[in-house]
Design a protein around this motif. Structure first.
Motif, PDB file in Angstrom:
ATOM      1  N   UNK A   1       0.857  -1.192   0.000  1.00  0.00           N
ATOM      2  CA  UNK A   1       0.000   0.000   0.000  1.00  0.00           C
ATOM      3  C   UNK A   1       0.891   1.239   0.000  1.00  0.00           C
ATOM      4  N   UNK A   2       0.878   1.968  -1.111  1.00  0.00           N
ATOM      5  CA  UNK A   2       1.663   3.187  -1.247  1.00  0.00           C
ATOM      6  C   UNK A   2       0.735   4.393  -1.267  1.00  0.00           C
TER       7      UNK A   2
ATOM      8  N   UNK B   1      11.639 -14.330  -2.735  1.00  0.00           N
ATOM      9  CA  UNK B   1      11.316 -14.072  -1.328  1.00  0.00           C
ATOM     10  C   UNK B   1      10.035 -14.780  -0.912  1.00  0.00           C
ATOM     11  N   UNK B   2       9.067 -14.818  -1.819  1.00  0.00           N
ATOM     12  CA  UNK B   2       7.785 -15.448  -1.494  1.00  0.00           C
ATOM     13  C   UNK B   2       7.946 -16.940  -1.235  1.00  0.00           C
ATOM     14  N   UNK B   3       8.884 -17.587  -1.909  1.00  0.00           N
ATOM     15  CA  UNK B   3       9.050 -19.037  -1.769  1.00  0.00           C
ATOM     16  C   UNK B   3       9.393 -19.446  -0.337  1.00  0.00           C
TER      17      UNK B   3
ATOM     18  N   UNK C   1       9.536 -14.619   2.876  1.00  0.00           N
ATOM     19  CA  UNK C   1      10.471 -13.597   3.355  1.00  0.00           C
ATOM     20  C   UNK C   1      10.192 -12.241   2.713  1.00  0.00           C
ATOM     21  N   UNK C   2       8.940 -12.007   2.348  1.00  0.00           N
ATOM     22  CA  UNK C   2       8.543 -10.713   1.795  1.00  0.00           C
ATOM     23  C   UNK C   2       8.672  -9.663   2.896  1.00  0.00           C
ATOM     24  N   UNK C   3       9.179  -8.449   2.591  1.00  0.00           N
ATOM     25  CA  UNK C   3       9.272  -7.403   3.617  1.00  0.00           C
ATOM     26  C   UNK C   3       7.952  -7.197   4.353  1.00  0.00           C
ATOM     27  N   UNK C   4       8.043  -6.787   5.630  1.00  0.00           N
ATOM     28  CA  UNK C   4       6.863  -6.695   6.485  1.00  0.00           C
ATOM     29  C   UNK C   4       5.770  -5.809   5.907  1.00  0.00           C
TER      30      UNK C   4
END
Length: 745
Positions: free
Chosen positions: A24-25, A61-63, A66-69
Motif C-alpha cells: 500500500x503506497x 522471497x515469497x518461496x 520472506x517478503x518485507x513486512x
C-alpha cells in the motif's frame, strides 16, 4: 486453458498457486507479484528470467515467506519434502520458517558482501549456522571444507578470512557453500552472479551444474540474462509485469517460444554467433506496478495486440503438455514475431562491417606508448607494509578518429585504470599518452608551471612547447561511468546537471540557447517530451534514462573520445542493444571515438563490429590479443581469449563444457607471475612460459597476439608441459588437455 488445481505430481517439490504480493503506497496499491501459478520439479534447474522489475526477486522471497513486512503475501506455496508430509509455507510460525529457510530451502542472494557480517570470519558464519540448527559441528565443518573444495577454493584460507579479504568470485562461492551446509533440498539463487564478470559467472555456473548433480539439488535460478540459462536450466519460466508469461522446457522456449515477449527478449540479447541485424531492443518500457495495463500486461509493447488483448487477461494456455503461454494468440506468434536464427533472415540485409578506423589512414587521435601504472598499497594495521600493485604494464594502444576499441577482460585486469589514464584522469608511472601528438601530461605540467610563474612561484620551470592546452585535452576526452545514478547529483534536476558543462565551456551562450541545446539532445536520445525529462531528478528516471543523461552530459563538451567504462553492464540485457545503437548513432552524428570497457565479449562484438572497431583483450595489466572483431571472435589465438569466449553466454550452446583453465581465480596483481602472466591458469602452458614474457606477434588475419603458440619456431614447442598442481581444475595427468580435448603434442 491451464487452470488445474489438482494435487501435485510426485516429481513436484514446490507448488505455487495464485501467489500475489502487494504494497500500500501513497499513490496506490503496488502489485509486485500478481497471481503466479508455477510448479518446481524435484532435482531440476528451473530458470526464472525477465527484465529488472518484473517480480523475479519478489517470487524468490515469497518461496520462503520472506517478503518485507510492509508487503502482503497471499496465495499458496506448498513444499513437498522427500518422504514427508506437505508443508504450506505461508502457514508456518517463526520456528517453522527458521528451519524451513535453511534446512529445506536456502537462498543465495546477488550480493555476497551484504549477505556476510563484515566483522565475522567466514568460519564463524558456518559455525553459527550449524549451531543455530543443532547440527553436529565436527561433521558440519567437514562438509563445509568439502563444499569449498568442490567450488575450487582453499578451505582453510577461505574459512579464516573476513569477507572483504576475498575476491567477489570467492565470496560468492563461499556463500553458495554456506547455502548448502545444512543439505537443503531446494536452493533459490537470486541473480547470484550478476555482480561478477563473465569468466567468473561462467565458472560458477559450471560448478553449479556439477554440484546440482552431486548433491541432488533442486535449483531455482533467477536472472535477467536469458542466454545465461540456455545450457544450465532444464526449464524456463519467463516473467513480465509480475506475472508468469511462459513456461516450458529450455530447448522448446529457445526454439519455439509461444509468447511475443519471450521472442522479443531473445532478439534483444547480444551474443557471439547471431546475425547483428537480428538483435534489436524491445520497444517501450515495462509497466509501473501501481498502474499495470488491463488485459494482457504486454499489449502496449506487443505487435500482435488486439482489443481482446487490451480487455481480457489471457491466463495460461497449453501449447504442449509441458509448455504454457499467457497469450491469446499463442498459435499465431510464429507467423507474426520472428525468432532469431543462426542465419540472417535476409542475407543481403545483414550488417556490413565498416572499414577499420585504424586502416582509414591518418594519425591516431590518441596514442599510448609503453604505458605502465603501478600503485603502492598498504597492508596490515600494525606493520603497515607497502606492496606494489602492477595495474598496467607496458601497454601500447592507438585509437583513431571515429574509432571503437572494446577493451575486455576480468575484473582487476587493469581495464578501468588504463581507461582513466587515456582521458588524463590517471597519471602513468611510465610511458607516454599523446592526444593529437601532444603528450597530455606535459601539457598538464605546463599548466601547473605557467600557473606557478604567474603567481610568483620561485624556481618554476619554463613551460615546454605543448601544442594543445591541457584544459582543451580534458574537454576533448570525456567519460561515461558504469553507474549513472552515482555520477548524477541526486539533488539537482536533469537540466541543472546538463547546464553546468555548457556554462563552463560555452560561457557566451545565454540561458535560452542552453535550454534549446539540452532539449534537442534529450529529444535526440528519445527522452520525450524533453521539457518533462529536463525537470526530473535522477531518482525519477530509469537506469537506461539515467545513462542517457550521463551520455548527453559528456556530449555537451563536443568530445573527440568518450571512455564508456562498463557503461551498459548495469542495464537490463534488453536495454543493452538499444544503448549501444544509441552510441553508434551519436558517433555517426558527432564523429566521436569510444574506448568501450566491458567484461562481456558479446557486447564488445556488437558495438565494435558495427563501428568498424577492434577488440583488445587485457589480462593482468597487459594486452594479450588485439585485432578486428571477426578475427578475435571466430579465431581467438591466445588461450585467455579462448577462455573469455567459452565464458560468454550463447543462446545456441548445448552445454556449458569444461573450464578451459587450470585455475579459476586471477593471481594477485601485487605479485604477478613470472614469464607469461597467464601461465598459472593456462591449459597450454609449458616451461618456456614461466621464464619469458611473450612479445606481441602479428598474425595473418590482422591481430597481435602475445603468445608463444603464435610462433611456430619458438622454443616453447620443445619445452615440457607444466605439471599439474594442487588446485588445478580439469587437468588430465596423462598429458591430455581436458579443456580442449587436444594433446599437448
Amino acid at each position: 486453458m491451464n487452470n488445474s488445481d489438482d494435487s501435485a505430481a510426485e516429481d513436484t517439490i514446490l507448488e505455487i498457486r495464485d501467489a500475489s504480493v502487494t504494497f500500500d503506497l501513497s499513490r496506490g496499491v503496488s502489485r509486485v507479484l500478481d497471481g503466479v501459478d508455477l510448479d518446481v520439479k524435484r532435482n531440476e534447474v528451473l530458470g526464472v528470467v525477465g527484465e529488472s522489475g518484473s517480480g523475479k526477486s519478489m517470487l524468490a522471497n515469497a518461496l520462503v515467506d520472506a517478503v518485507p513486512e510492509e508487503g502482503d503475501l497471499a496465495g499458496s506455496i506448498r513444499y513437498h519434502p522427500p518422504g514427508g508430509e506437505e508443508i504450506e509455507v505461508l502457514d508456518q510460525d517463526a520456528e517453522g520458517l527458521r528451519r524451513l529457510r535453511w534446512e529445506e530451502i536456502s537462498i543465495v542472494s546477488q550480493s555476497a558482501l551484504s549477505s556476510f557480517n563484515p566483522t565475522m570470519k567466514i568460519r564463524t558464519h558456518f559455525e553459527e549456522t550449524l549451531d543455530n540448527h543443532d547440527y553436529d559441528m565436527l561433521e558440519g565443518m567437514e562438509r563445509a571444507g568439502q563444499l569449498l573444495s568442490d567450488l575450487y577454493l582453499e578451505p582453510d584460507r577461505v574459512l579464516d578470512s573476513y569477507p572483504h579479504e576475498l575476491s567477489g568470485g570467492m565470496r560468492q562461492r563461499a556463500l553458495i557453500a554456506l547455502s548448502l551446509i545444512l543439505e537443503p533440498e531446494v536452493v533459490v539463487m537470486d541473480e547470484p552472479t550478476a555482480a561478477l564478470d563473465l569468466l567468473m559467472q561462467r565458472s560458477i555456473l559450471n560448478l553449479l551444474d556439477e554440484i546440482q548433480d552431486d548433491y541432488d539439488l533442486t535449483v531455482v535460478f533467477i536472472t535477467h540474462d536469458l542466454a545465461q540459462l540456455s545450457d544450465l536450466a532444464d526449464r524456463l519460466a519467463v516473467m513480465y509485469a509480475f506475472e508468469i508469461t511462459e513456461v516450458g522446457p529450455t530447448e522448446e522456449i529457445l526454439e519455439n517460444s509461444a509468447h511475443p515477449y519471450t521472442r522479443k527478449l531473445l532478439r534483444s540479447t547480444p551474443d557471439l554467433e547471431g546475425p547483428l541485424n537480428q538483435m534489436e531492443a524491445i520497444e517501450g518500457a515495462a509497466p509501473d506496478p501501481v498502474n499495470v495495463p488491463e488485459g494482457c500486461s504486454f499489449h502496449p509493447r506487443c505487435p500482435m495486440a488486439t482489443d481482446k488483448c487490451r480487455e481480457q487477461d489471457p491466463g495460461l494456455y497449453d501449447v504442449t503438455d509441458e509448455h504454457t503461454s499467457a497469450c491469446h494468440y499463442w498459435d499465431e506468434v510464429d507467423e507474426n514475431v520472428d525468432l532469431r536464427s543462426s542465419a540472417p533472415e535476409d542475407p543481403s540485409a545483414e550488417v556490413a562491417t565498416p572499414e577499420l578506423a585504424s586502416e582509414r589512414g591518418g594519425d591516431p587521435l590518441l596514442s599510448m606508448e609503453d604505458v605502465s601504472i603501478h600503485f603502492e598499497e598498504t597492508q596490515g594495521f600494525i606493520s603497515r607494509e607497502t606492496e606494489t600493485v602492477h595495474a598496467v604494464d607496458g601497454v601500447d594502444l592507438d585509437i583513431y578518429e571515429e574509432d571503437v576499441v572494446a577493451l575486455v577482460g576480468e575484473s582487476g585486469c587493469g581495464k578501468t585504470t588504463l581507461g582513466k589514464a587515456s582521458i588524463a584522469l590517471q597519471r602513468p608511472t611510465d610511458g607516454e599518452i599523446n592526444y593529437r601528438g601532444t603528450d597530455i601530461w606535459e601539457a598538464h605540467d605546463d599548466r601547473g608551471s605557467l600557473l606557478s610563474r604567474l603567481t610568483g612561484g620561485i624556481g618554476a620551470p619554463d613551460p615546454s612547447d605543448a601544442d594543445i592546452d591541457f584544459s582543451e585535452i580534458r574537454r576533448a576526452l570525456q567519460i561515461v561511468h558504469q553507474d549513472p545514478a552515482s555520477a548524477l547529483n541526486p539533488n539537482k534536476r536533469v537540466i541543472s546537471s546538463l547546464q553546468k558543462p555548457l556554462k563552463k565551456w560555452n560561457a557566451e551562450m545565454d540561458k535560452e540557447a542552453r535550454e534549446r541545446r539540452i532539449y534537442s539532445l534529450l529529444e535526440l536520445v528519445g527522452m520525450e517530451p524533453p521539457e518533462d525529462y529536463a525537470e526530473r531528478y535522477p531518482h525519477q528516471l530509469s537506469g537506461g534514462e539515467q545513462q542517457r543523461v550521463a551520455l548527453i552530459r559528456a556530449l555537451l563538451m563536443n568530445p573527440d573520445m568518450i571512455l564508456a567504462d562498463e557503461a551498459i553492464s548495469a542495464l537490463d540485457v534488453s536495454l543493452r542493444v538499444e544503448t549501444m545503437d544509441l552510441l553508434l548513432e551519436l558517433q555517426e552524428m558527432f564523429g566521436t571515438s569510444f574506448l568501450f570497457i566491458s567484461h562481456d565479449l558479446s557486447n564488445a562484438r556488437y558495438l565494435a563490429e558495427k563501428a568498424g572497431g577492434r577488440i583488445a583483450v587485457m589480462y593482468l595489466g597487459e594486452i594479450v590479443e588485439i585485432g578486428p572483431v571477426d578475427s578475435i571472435i571466430s579465431n581467438p589465438e591466445h588461450p585467455y581469449t579462448k577462455a573469455l569466449r567459452w565464458a560468454t553466454p550463447d543462446l545456441d550452446k548445448e552445454e556449458i563444457g569444461t573450464l578451459p583453465m587450470r585455475k579459476i581465480d586471477i593471481p594477485d596483481a601485487t605479485n604477478p607471475p613470472s614469464g607469461c602472466r597467464f601461465h598459472t591458469r593456462c591449459p597450454e602452458a609449458r616451461e618456456a612460459c614461466t621464464r619469458e614474457n611473450p612479445e606481441p606477434i602479428e598474425t595473418e588475419d590482422g591481430k597481435q597476439v602475445a603468445c608463444f603458440r603464435a610462433d611456430p619456431d619458438h622454443e616453447y614447442w620443445e619445452s615440457e608441459p607444466i605439471a599439474a598442481e594442487e588446485g588445478d581444475s580439469r587437468i588430465d595427468p596423462t598429458g591430455s588437455n581436458a579443456a580442449t580435448g587436444e594433446s599437448d603434442d
